[in-house]
Design a protein around this motif. Structure first.
Motif, PDB file in Angstrom:
ATOM      1  N   SER A   6     -10.109 110.557-107.281  1.00 51.77           N
ATOM      2  CA  SER A   6      -8.841 110.630-108.007  1.00 51.77           C
ATOM      3  C   SER A   6      -7.757 109.755-107.401  1.00 51.77           C
ATOM      4  O   SER A   6      -6.682 109.615-107.960  1.00 51.77           O
ATOM      5  N   SER A   7      -8.026 109.172-106.239  1.00 50.19           N
ATOM      6  CA  SER A   7      -7.010 108.356-105.585  1.00 50.19           C
ATOM      7  C   SER A   7      -6.645 107.149-106.443  1.00 50.19           C
ATOM      8  O   SER A   7      -7.502 106.466-106.989  1.00 50.19           O
ATOM      9  N   GLU A   8      -5.354 106.881-106.540  1.00 50.41           N
ATOM     10  CA  GLU A   8      -4.890 105.731-107.328  1.00 50.41           C
ATOM     11  C   GLU A   8      -5.305 104.408-106.695  1.00 50.41           C
ATOM     12  O   GLU A   8      -5.377 103.375-107.372  1.00 50.41           O
ATOM     13  N   THR A   9      -5.580 104.428-105.405  1.00 51.91           N
ATOM     14  CA  THR A   9      -5.936 103.183-104.717  1.00 51.91           C
ATOM     15  C   THR A   9      -7.440 103.016-104.546  1.00 51.91           C
ATOM     16  O   THR A   9      -7.889 101.979-104.049  1.00 51.91           O
ATOM     17  N   ALA A  10      -8.224 104.016-104.923  1.00 53.31           N
ATOM     18  CA  ALA A  10      -9.674 103.940-104.759  1.00 53.31           C
ATOM     19  C   ALA A  10     -10.236 102.735-105.497  1.00 53.31           C
ATOM     20  O   ALA A  10      -9.881 102.459-106.644  1.00 53.31           O
ATOM     21  N   GLY A  11     -11.112 102.011-104.814  1.00 56.36           N
ATOM     22  CA  GLY A  11     -11.741 100.857-105.434  1.00 56.36           C
ATOM     23  C   GLY A  11     -10.890  99.605-105.434  1.00 56.36           C
ATOM     24  O   GLY A  11     -11.316  98.554-105.923  1.00 56.36           O
ATOM     25  N   LYS A  12      -9.680  99.683-104.892  1.00 59.83           N
ATOM     26  CA  LYS A  12      -8.769  98.546-104.872  1.00 59.83           C
ATOM     27  C   LYS A  12      -8.425  98.175-103.432  1.00 59.83           C
ATOM     28  O   LYS A  12      -8.474  99.020-102.530  1.00 59.83           O
ATOM     29  N   ALA A  13      -8.065  96.929-103.221  1.00 55.39           N
ATOM     30  CA  ALA A  13      -7.576  96.515-101.912  1.00 55.39           C
ATOM     31  C   ALA A  13      -6.190  97.113-101.677  1.00 55.39           C
ATOM     32  O   ALA A  13      -5.414  97.299-102.615  1.00 55.39           O
ATOM     33  N   ILE A  14      -5.898  97.433-100.425  1.00 54.27           N
ATOM     34  CA  ILE A  14      -4.601  97.993-100.053  1.00 54.27           C
ATOM     35  C   ILE A  14      -3.885  97.006 -99.128  1.00 54.27           C
ATOM     36  O   ILE A  14      -4.472  96.492 -98.173  1.00 54.27           O
ATOM     37  N   THR A  15      -2.630  96.746 -99.419  1.00 53.54           N
ATOM     38  CA  THR A  15      -1.798  95.942 -98.526  1.00 53.54           C
ATOM     39  C   THR A  15      -1.017  96.888 -97.618  1.00 53.54           C
ATOM     40  O   THR A  15      -0.348  97.803 -98.100  1.00 53.54           O
ATOM     41  N   CYS A  16      -1.126  96.677 -96.321  1.00 54.16           N
ATOM     42  CA  CYS A  16      -0.459  97.575 -95.369  1.00 54.16           C
ATOM     43  C   CYS A  16      -0.163  96.815 -94.079  1.00 54.16           C
ATOM     44  O   CYS A  16      -0.499  95.639 -93.945  1.00 54.16           O
ATOM     45  N   LYS A  17       0.429  97.513 -93.129  1.00 52.40           N
ATOM     46  CA  LYS A  17       0.808  96.889 -91.860  1.00 52.40           C
ATOM     47  C   LYS A  17      -0.268  97.133 -90.796  1.00 52.40           C
ATOM     48  O   LYS A  17      -0.870  98.193 -90.727  1.00 52.40           O
ATOM     49  N   ALA A  18      -0.452  96.126 -89.972  1.00 55.30           N
ATOM     50  CA  ALA A  18      -1.396  96.212 -88.855  1.00 55.30           C
ATOM     51  C   ALA A  18      -0.764  95.574 -87.627  1.00 55.30           C
ATOM     52  O   ALA A  18       0.080  94.672 -87.736  1.00 55.30           O
ATOM     53  N   ALA A  19      -1.164  96.045 -86.450  1.00 54.43           N
ATOM     54  CA  ALA A  19      -0.737  95.432 -85.193  1.00 54.43           C
ATOM     55  C   ALA A  19      -1.839  94.461 -84.781  1.00 54.43           C
ATOM     56  O   ALA A  19      -2.916  94.876 -84.353  1.00 54.43           O
ATOM     57  N   ILE A  20      -1.589  93.184 -84.945  1.00 45.60           N
ATOM     58  CA  ILE A  20      -2.613  92.163 -84.751  1.00 45.60           C
ATOM     59  C   ILE A  20      -2.592  91.628 -83.317  1.00 45.60           C
ATOM     60  O   ILE A  20      -1.529  91.305 -82.775  1.00 45.60           O
ATOM     61  N   CYS A  21      -3.774  91.545 -82.729  1.00 47.69           N
ATOM     62  CA  CYS A  21      -3.930  90.887 -81.424  1.00 47.69           C
ATOM     63  C   CYS A  21      -4.405  89.468 -81.699  1.00 47.69           C
ATOM     64  O   CYS A  21      -5.513  89.256 -82.194  1.00 47.69           O
ATOM     65  N   ARG A  22      -3.572  88.471 -81.390  1.00 45.61           N
ATOM     66  CA  ARG A  22      -3.894  87.079 -81.707  1.00 45.61           C
ATOM     67  C   ARG A  22      -4.459  86.319 -80.510  1.00 45.61           C
ATOM     68  O   ARG A  22      -5.272  85.407 -80.683  1.00 45.61           O
ATOM     69  N   ASN A  23      -4.055  86.689 -79.317  1.00 44.34           N
ATOM     70  CA  ASN A  23      -4.555  86.020 -78.111  1.00 44.34           C
ATOM     71  C   ASN A  23      -4.620  87.034 -76.969  1.00 44.34           C
ATOM     72  O   ASN A  23      -3.855  88.001 -76.946  1.00 44.34           O
ATOM     73  N   PRO A  24      -5.535  86.825 -76.011  1.00 46.95           N
ATOM     74  CA  PRO A  24      -5.681  87.787 -74.928  1.00 46.95           C
ATOM     75  C   PRO A  24      -4.386  88.000 -74.157  1.00 46.95           C
ATOM     76  O   PRO A  24      -3.731  87.042 -73.758  1.00 46.95           O
ATOM     77  N   GLY A  25      -4.041  89.266 -73.967  1.00 49.05           N
ATOM     78  CA  GLY A  25      -2.890  89.615 -73.146  1.00 49.05           C
ATOM     79  C   GLY A  25      -1.544  89.438 -73.800  1.00 49.05           C
ATOM     80  O   GLY A  25      -0.517  89.784 -73.197  1.00 49.05           O
TER      81      GLY A  25
END
Length: 387
Positions: free
Chosen positions: A6-25
Motif C-alpha cells: 500500500s506504500s505510495e512509494t513502493a516500486g518507485k525510486a526515492i530521492t533522499c539525503k545520504a552522508a556520502i564518503c568521497r575520499n578516505p578520511g
C-alpha cells in the motif's frame, strides 16, 4: 499470488539525503541521492536512527583493499521500518521494525543449520561494494553515477535497500535507539562472552579495550556471574564507565611500571585469566591477551579486526600447554534467532543498553559522531535521521 504493497512509494525510486564518503578520511558530505526500489529478495528500509562503529571509522580511513570504493555510503549499525518489499519476500512486511545486519543468514545452508557456526555458506563476501547476490548498487547520485554500498547495509542514508538475508525483525516495543545497538557492536561483545567463550559463574575475565564491544563483553560476563572482570585500557576514564557494566578491576598499561600487563593479570587471577578478549584490532594486543590467559584452559577470543594486516605470532609451546585462541565474528550469534532474544532481555530489564548511549546528534551533524569517537569521548553516538 502477486504481493501488494500500500506504500505510495513502493516500486518507485526515492530521492533522499545520504552522508556520502568521497575520499578516505574526509568529512562526509550530505547529498541528495536516488534509492532504487527493492528487487527480488530485497527490502527497502526507512532508517530511523543509526550509530557509528569503530569498523566504520576503520573503513572510512582505508585507502587500499577491496573496500576502497568511492563514493560510498558507510554505516552498518541501525534500525528502521520496512517501506516496501521485493518479490519473494515473506519474512517481513511493510511497517515492520527491523535491524539490518552485516552478517547474512539464509537459514538453509550447512552453516546456518549448524549450532557450530554463525556463518552462511550461501552468502560469501565476494561482493564488497554492492548487494550480496550480484554486487550491483541501489544508489545513484543526482548525476546518475553509482554510489557504492558498505557491508551490505549502508545506513548513513534516509532509505537503504538490504537483502532479506541481512535483516532481523523485532518487536515494536523496543525503543529505536536501543534496537540500533543490537545490530552490531553490543551484540558482538555479549555474544563473545556467552556463545564463544561460554563464560561461567565464578570465572575470571580480562578485556583489552573498553570501547562499546569491550564493555559489552563485560556486560555479558557480568550476566554470566564472572567473579573478576579486568578492563585493560589506556584511558583511565574507562574504569568509571566500565563499572556500570561489571568491570571490577582496571589496568592502565602505562601505569604498570616495569611489570608486563600479563604479569599483573596473572597476579590478580592466581595464574592467568580464564577468558581473555581482544577488542581493539592490534596483533600485539592479541598476543598480550593470549599471554594473560591461564595455562591449562585459558581461552583468548579475538574480536578486533586487525587494522594493519599484521600476523598474530604466539608460542606453539604455550598452546600445547592448554591455551587456545578463537576468532569471533558477530560474537558467534545467529542474527535472526539471537538478536530478538537480546531485545527481550532488555525489555525484561535483564540486559543494560541505555548506558552505551553517550551522545546523540541529528543526521546533518553526522561528522560530530566521528569527532566524538576519535576523541575517545563516545561509546555510542546515536544519529537520528529525523528528530
Amino acid at each position: 499470488m502477486e504481493k501488494k504493497n500500500s506504500s505510495e512509494t513502493a516500486g518507485k525510486a526515492i530521492t533522499c539525503k545520504a552522508a556520502i564518503c568521497r575520499n578516505p578520511g574526509e568529512a562526509l558530505v550530505i547529498e541528495e541521492i536516488e534509492v532504487a526500489p527493492p528487487e527480488a529478495w530485497e527490502i527497502r528500509i526507512k532508517i530511523l536512527c543509526t550509530s557509528l562503529c569503530h569498523t566504520d571509522v576503520t573503513f572510512w580511513k582505508m585507502d587500499s583493499g577491496p573496500e576502497r570504493s568511492f563514493p560510498k555510503i558507510l554505516g552498518h549499525e541501525a534500525v528502521g521500518v520496512v517501506e516496501s518489499v521485493g518479490e519473494h519476500v515473506e519474512e517481513v512486511k511493510e511497517g515492520d521494525l527491523v535491524v539490518p545486519v552485516f552478517l547474512p543468514s539464509c537459514k538453509e545452508c550447512r552453516d546456518c543449520t549448524s549450532t557450530k557456526s554463525n556463518l552462511c555458506t550461501n552468502f560469501g563476501s565476494k561482493f564488497y561494494q554492492g548487494m550480496p547476490r550480484d554486487g550491483s548498487s541501489r544508489f545513484r547520485n543526482m548525476k546518475g553515477e553509482v554510489v557504492h554500498h558498505f557491508l551490505f547495509v549502508s545506513s548513513f542514508v534516509e532509505y537503504t535497500v538490504v537483502d532479506i538475508a541481512h535483516v532481523v525483525r523485532l518487536n515494536h516495543e523496543i525503543p529505536a535507539d536501543k534496537a540500533c545497538l543490537l545490530s552490531c557492536g553490543v551484540s558482538t561483545g555479549i555474544g563473545a562472552a556467552w556463545k564463544v567463550a561460554e563464560v561461567e559463574e565464578g570465572s575470571t575475565v580480562a578485556i583489552f579495550g573498553l570501547g562499546a564491544v569491550g564493555l559489552a563483553v563485560a556486560e555479558g560476563a557480568r550476566l554470566r556471574g564472572a567473579s573478576k572482570i579486568i578492563g585493560v585500557d589506556l584511558n583511565p576514564e574507562k574504569f568509571e564507565i566500565g563499572k556500570k557494566f561489571g568491570v571490577t578491576h582496571f589496568i592502565n598499561p602505562t601505569a604498570c611500571g616495569e611489570k608486563a600487563v600479563s604479569q599483573v593479570v596473572k597476579e590478580m587471577t592466581d595464574g592467568g585469566a580464564d577468558y581473555c578478549f581482544e577488542c581493539i584490532g592490534l596483533a600485539s594486543l592479541m598476543k598480550d591477551a593470549f599471554n594473560c590467559s591461564r595455562e591449562g584452559w585459558g581461552k583468548t577470543v579475538i574480536l578486533g579486526v586487525e587494522m594493519h594486516g599484521s600476523d598474530l605470532n604466539v608460542n606453539p609451546y604455550q598452546i600445547l600447554r592448554g591455551r587456545s585462541v578463537m576468532g569471533s565474528l558477530f560474537g558467534g550469534l545467529k542474527p535472526k534467532s539471537d538478536i530478538p532474544i537480546l531485545a527481550k532481555k532488555y525489555l525484561d530489564k535483564e540486559l543494560r543498553l541505555d548506558e552505551f548511549i553517550t551522545h546523540e546528534v541529528n543526521f546533518q551533524d553526522i561528522n560530530k559522531a566521528f569527532e566524538f569517537l576519535s576523541q575517545g569521548k563516545s561509546i555510542r553516538c546515536i544519529i537520528w535521521m529525523d528528530k
